[in-house]
Design a protein around this motif. Structure first.
Motif, short mmCIF file in Angstrom:
data_model
loop_
_atom_site.label_atom_id
_atom_site.label_comp_id
_atom_site.label_asym_id
_atom_site.label_seq_id
_atom_site.Cartn_x
_atom_site.Cartn_y
_atom_site.Cartn_z
N ILE A 1 34.75 34.74 46.65
CA ILE A 1 35.33 35.53 45.54
C ILE A 1 36.76 35.09 45.25
O ILE A 1 37.10 34.79 44.08
N PRO A 2 37.67 35.07 46.26
CA PRO A 2 39.03 34.62 45.93
C PRO A 2 39.09 33.18 45.43
O PRO A 2 39.98 32.84 44.64
N PHE A 3 38.16 32.32 45.86
CA PHE A 3 38.18 30.93 45.40
C PHE A 3 37.91 30.85 43.90
O PHE A 3 38.64 30.17 43.17
N GLY B 1 38.61 32.16 37.56
CA GLY B 1 37.33 32.40 36.90
C GLY B 1 37.08 33.86 36.60
O GLY B 1 37.75 34.76 37.13
N GLU B 2 36.11 34.11 35.75
CA GLU B 2 35.70 35.46 35.41
C GLU B 2 34.61 35.94 36.38
O GLU B 2 34.04 35.15 37.15
N SER B 3 34.28 37.23 36.30
CA SER B 3 33.26 37.79 37.19
C SER B 3 31.91 37.10 36.99
O SER B 3 31.19 36.80 37.96
N TRP B 4 31.54 36.82 35.73
CA TRP B 4 30.25 36.18 35.47
C TRP B 4 30.21 34.76 36.03
O TRP B 4 29.15 34.28 36.44
N TYR C 1 31.77 33.85 38.76
CA TYR C 1 31.50 34.02 40.19
C TYR C 1 30.01 34.29 40.41
O TYR C 1 29.43 33.80 41.38
N GLY C 2 29.41 35.06 39.51
CA GLY C 2 27.98 35.36 39.65
C GLY C 2 27.14 34.09 39.66
O GLY C 2 26.21 33.95 40.46
N ILE C 3 27.48 33.13 38.78
CA ILE C 3 26.76 31.85 38.75
C ILE C 3 27.02 31.08 40.04
O ILE C 3 26.11 30.47 40.62
N PHE C 4 28.26 31.10 40.51
CA PHE C 4 28.63 30.42 41.76
C PHE C 4 27.81 30.98 42.93
O PHE C 4 27.28 30.21 43.75
N ALA C 5 27.69 32.31 42.99
CA ALA C 5 26.94 32.94 44.08
C ALA C 5 25.45 32.64 43.98
O ALA C 5 24.76 32.54 45.00
N SER D 1 45.08 28.15 53.20
CA SER D 1 44.66 28.48 51.84
C SER D 1 43.14 28.52 51.80
O SER D 1 42.45 28.06 52.72
N THR D 2 42.60 29.05 50.70
CA THR D 2 41.14 29.10 50.54
C THR D 2 40.55 27.71 50.56
O THR D 2 39.52 27.45 51.20
#
Length: 401
Positions: free
Chosen positions: A242-244, A251-254, A256-260, A368-369
């Motif tokens: 998430i922090p990355f 990035g936006e929340s969506w 991150y959703g694709i990343f996950a 760092s991340t």
């Protein structure tokens, strides 16, 4: 699927629906607790309630697993877990805040106790319901579809939340585990096991013998170590992802959703790829090393699409190692001690995951991340390269099958 037995299909369906119920319940646990407390500390407590009793129980119960009827035990566990998912709902009815929190803690405690026993027994059951030559693909099929369920669960949970109150998602999880129980009832037992009378002496002797046997099989120990590095990375990435995306890459929340979701989608692709490629010592280790490099590359990426691609590629490559190493363990461990040794193996895997969480979340290392991602990747790549070039025992095993 035609080549697999009825018992394997029953186990597979049972795993799929229970994973869907578990993932939906896990998402609801976090949302509900944060809604009540607004505290990250409570989130940490909830996971500790799951992990600590689980690890303690798993470290001492391995001897019991050689002396239970595996099919009956995993069915009973699914019934227990199905009932446990009603506890937060009951707590909510009694008291909206305190009752719900107590129900959540009780649920996590029960799930933590049941999960390692279920995972060890289902892992050791696979050689009984599947032909030896199909073990690698069977492991890939189970692992891939379970990860696909974890990808689908957030979307299904979101749709359910549009229709019902958050607490009633637990009814869905309860029903899923009930369906899993019904599916597992379709499994046929391959052998009738005589369970000896249990004594303290037997427990202590079996405990020592189980760990002694595990460490005697050096190539199984090496595979477990390599699998542990992957679990260390999984634990770390639960903190880092998430922090990355949100901070390092803005990035936006969506996004991150694709990343996950990229990793589980890649894992399903990797499961399909596994059917087409030779199953050798080299491909197994290249899957591990390539998957580790996908974490290392996150140290360098500057764009979100590149980060998505790294996760997707990692998902494609890791099944090449995970499925083959699991099949080797299942086929080469002494059959009469497979359940016990599976529990010891799982203990090592599960211990390294919270270590990864602590590594990624603590400020002691002042990383760092990106740096943390690089170290996590190298922790997989370097041992993988070492074992690829300096040990050939597993190669001989693969070639002899």
């Amino acid at each position: 699927m035609k080549k697999y037995s009825k018992s394997f299909k029953a186990l597979w369906i049972g795993e799929i629906v229970s994973e869907l119920g578990s993932a939906a319940g896990g998402i609801t646990n976090g949302l509900l607790l944060y809604e009540i407390t607004g505290s990250k500390e409570w989130m940490g407590i909830l996971w500790l309630v799951y992990f600590i009793p689980s690890l303690i129980l798993q470290s001492v119960t391995a001897p019991f697993l050689n002396h239970v009827e595996k099919g009956k035990m995993i069915r009973n566990i699914q019934l227990i877990r199905s009932s446990a998912y009603l506890l937060p709902l009951i707590g909510f009815v009694i008291d909206k805040n305190i009752g719900t929190i107590i129900g959540l803690i009780a649920l996590q405690f029960i799930l933590g106790l049941m999960q390692p026993i279920y995972a060890s027994l289902s892992f050791s059951l696979l050689p009984e319901v599947c032909e030896k030559k199909d073990l690698t693909e069977a492991n890939g099929l189970l692992d891939g579809t379970i990860r696909l369920m974890s990808f689908l669960a957030p979307g299904i949970t979101s749709l359910l939340l549009l229709a019902v109150h958050m607490q009633f998602i637990y009814m869905f999880s309860c029903i899923m585990f009930g369906i899993s129980y019904i599916s597992l009832c379709q499994m046929s037992s391959s052998s009738k096991q005589t369970v000896p009378v249990w004594t303290k002496k037997l427990w202590w002797g079996e405990m020592k013998e189980g760990y002694r046997t595990f460490f005697k099989y050096k190539y199984l120990l090496r595979l477990t170590f390599l699998s542990s590095t992957v679990q260390f990375a999984v634990g770390a990435t639960t903190v880092l992802s998430i922090p990355f995306i949100r901070s390092d890459l803005n990035g936006e929340s969506w996004e991150y959703g694709i990343f996950a979701g990229a990793f589980p989608i890649g894992y399903v692709i990797g499961m399909l790829l596994l059917k087409k490629i030779p199953k050798t010592y080299v491909t197994m280790h290249l899957g591990l090393i390539g998957g580790g490099l996908s974490f290392v590359f996150l140290f360098f990426v500057k764009s979100i699409p590149a980060a998505w691609m790294c996760e997707l590629i990692g998902g494609v490559l890791f099944p090449l190692f995970n499925s083959q190493s699991a099949a080797i363990f299942q086929s080469q461990a002494p059959k009469e001690r497979l359940a016990q040794l599976s529990a010891v193996r799982l203990l090592f895997l599960r211990v390294t995951m919270p270590i990864g969480i602590v590594f990624a979340s603590t400020s002691f290392f002042d990383l760092s991340t990106r740096q943390a991602y690089g170290i996590v990747g190298l922790a997989i790549v370097l041992p993988g390269l070492f074992y690829l070039f300096f040990f050939k025992t597993i190669n001989n095993i693969l070639e002899s099958e």
